[in-house]
Scaffold this active site. Structure first.
Site, PDB file in Angstrom:
ATOM      1  CB  THR A 162       2.770   0.813   2.974  1.00 21.17           C
ATOM      2  OG1 THR A 162       3.818   0.393   3.687  1.00 21.17           O
ATOM      3  CG2 THR A 162       1.507   0.109   3.443  1.00 21.17           C
ATOM      4  CG  PHE A 173      -2.109   2.427   2.961  1.00 21.03           C
ATOM      5  CD1 PHE A 173      -2.553   2.314   4.293  1.00 21.03           C
ATOM      6  CD2 PHE A 173      -1.123   2.943   2.419  1.00 21.03           C
ATOM      7  CE1 PHE A 173      -1.482   2.188   5.232  1.00 21.03           C
ATOM      8  CE2 PHE A 173      -0.154   3.085   3.240  1.00 21.03           C
ATOM      9  CZ  PHE A 173      -0.284   2.640   4.712  1.00 21.03           C
TER      10      PHE A 173
END
Length: 360
Positions: free
Chosen positions: A257, A259
């Site tokens: 992921t 960010f």
């Protein structure tokens, strides 16, 4: 023949001497950081400077410690030194125990004050209102794609991106129970259920799956029910004292992921940067081609291109905006020229910020 006990004692003495020297040098660094703070005023946190330091240290690393460990050690040293002069307040998409908290601590170290907010919108509002110095929110996952709410807020918020964090996502099945045979219910965020779909189908095909707001919430619920289990990260298992019954159950071992770090400013040039912007294409044949042509004309490499409904920026319900990431800083001559040319051929363009590329 060398006496093992004597050799061990000598080695420990050398380690103690090195520890003493490391402590002295860290203290000297802290004093220098304080002097820098006395000279500088206002915002002392410089993401581009920290990125440059970490890159230089990683490049010099002689081993045997791996690069990731060296980066973590020096991140904590810089975090503690900065806190001597400017304690930071960090808002993140929570609650505590989520991957976003782990990403925030990976980027800032453990010295700042970290405050969880239950929605992405609340993180934006906290930074905009000055309740927090910086905010951390997810923007895309390598398996499940973009986080639409973050993109929608970037479109309307005055905040900019000043940093990014890539976090390898390892999903774990956890419970108060001692074995999988004892669990009768599974709590998880919907995205984690999707990321572990095949593993669950193979190993727990008949277990009821209950979607919840976050993995940390799933872990909290599992902590209160011995017959329940949850999918979450190691931080949640530690926070709620759960047994990890199966580790790394994500279907894609490279599941990552990304960010972004939000602020009222972006970052200065670090030498290895990325620039993000959002724009709209004019409603005419070849509009998307025209949108990309300035990038080609000025040799700007594009790393991300994604369309999203305009949500109030257009006159038609079918109009879209395009989120684009390119290599380089917006102050670089070729990137600046490409952005300037783009302004003449798009209906709308908003620069979201330039920032150091995340270390993988």
């Amino acid at each position: 023949m060398v006496d093992p006990a004597e050799e061990l004692a000598r080695l420990r003495e050398r380690i103690d001497a090195i520890d003493d020297e490391v402590l002295r040098l860290i203290s000297d660094r802290g004093k220098l950081a304080q002097k820098v703070g006395e000279i500088k005023h206002g915002n002392l946190y410089r993401p581009e400077r920290e990125a440059q330091v970490l890159r230089r240290i990683a490049a010099m690393n002689p081993g045997p410690l791996p690069e990731a460990a060296v980066r973590t050690i020096f991140r904590e040293i810089m975090s503690a030194c900065l806190a001597l002069e400017q304690p930071l307040k960090i808002a993140y998409f929570g609650p505590a125990g989520t991957f976003t908290e782990s990403a925030a601590k990976k980027h800032f170290g453990s010295a700042p004050t970290f405050t969880p907010f239950l929605t992405i919108d609340d993180v934006f509002r906290a930074v905009e209102a000055g309740q927090a110095d910086y905010g951390v929110v997810p923007i895309e996952n390598s398996t499940e794609g973009s986080v639409g709410r973050t993109l929608d807020q970037m479109l309307v918020s005055p905040l900019m991106i000043c940093g990014e964090v890539n976090l390898r996502i390892h999903q774990n099945l956890m419970s108060k129970a001692a074995s999988l045979d004892a669990v009768k219910k599974l709590y998880s965020h919907a995205q984690s259920l999707a990321q572990c779909h095949e593993w669950l189908n193979r190993n727990l095909p008949h277990l009821p799956r209950v979607p919840v707001a976050s993995n940390a919430e799933a872990a909290r619920l599992a902590a209160g029910d011995v017959e329940a289990c949850a999918i979450a990260g190691e931080a949640a298992a530690r926070l709620y004292d759960l047994n990890i019954l199966a580790a790394n159950i994500e279907d894609d071992p490279n599941n990552t992921t990304r960010f972004v770090v939000l602020a009222t400013h972006d970052a200065g040039p670090s030498g290895n940067d990325k620039t993000s912007f959002v724009c709209s294409a004019q409603n005419k044949p070849g509009a998307v081609h025209d949108l990309l042509t300035p990038l080609k004309n000025h040799a700007v490499s594009m790393s991300r291109f994604e369309s999203r409904p305009a949500r109030g920026f257009g006159n038609s319900r079918w109009e879209y905006v395009f989120f684009i990431d390119v290599e380089g800083h917006r102050s670089d001559a070729n990137v600046a020229a490409a952005l300037e040319e783009l302004k003449g051929c798009v209906g709308f363009l908003k620069e979201l910020g330039s920032y150091p590329k995340a270390a993988n």
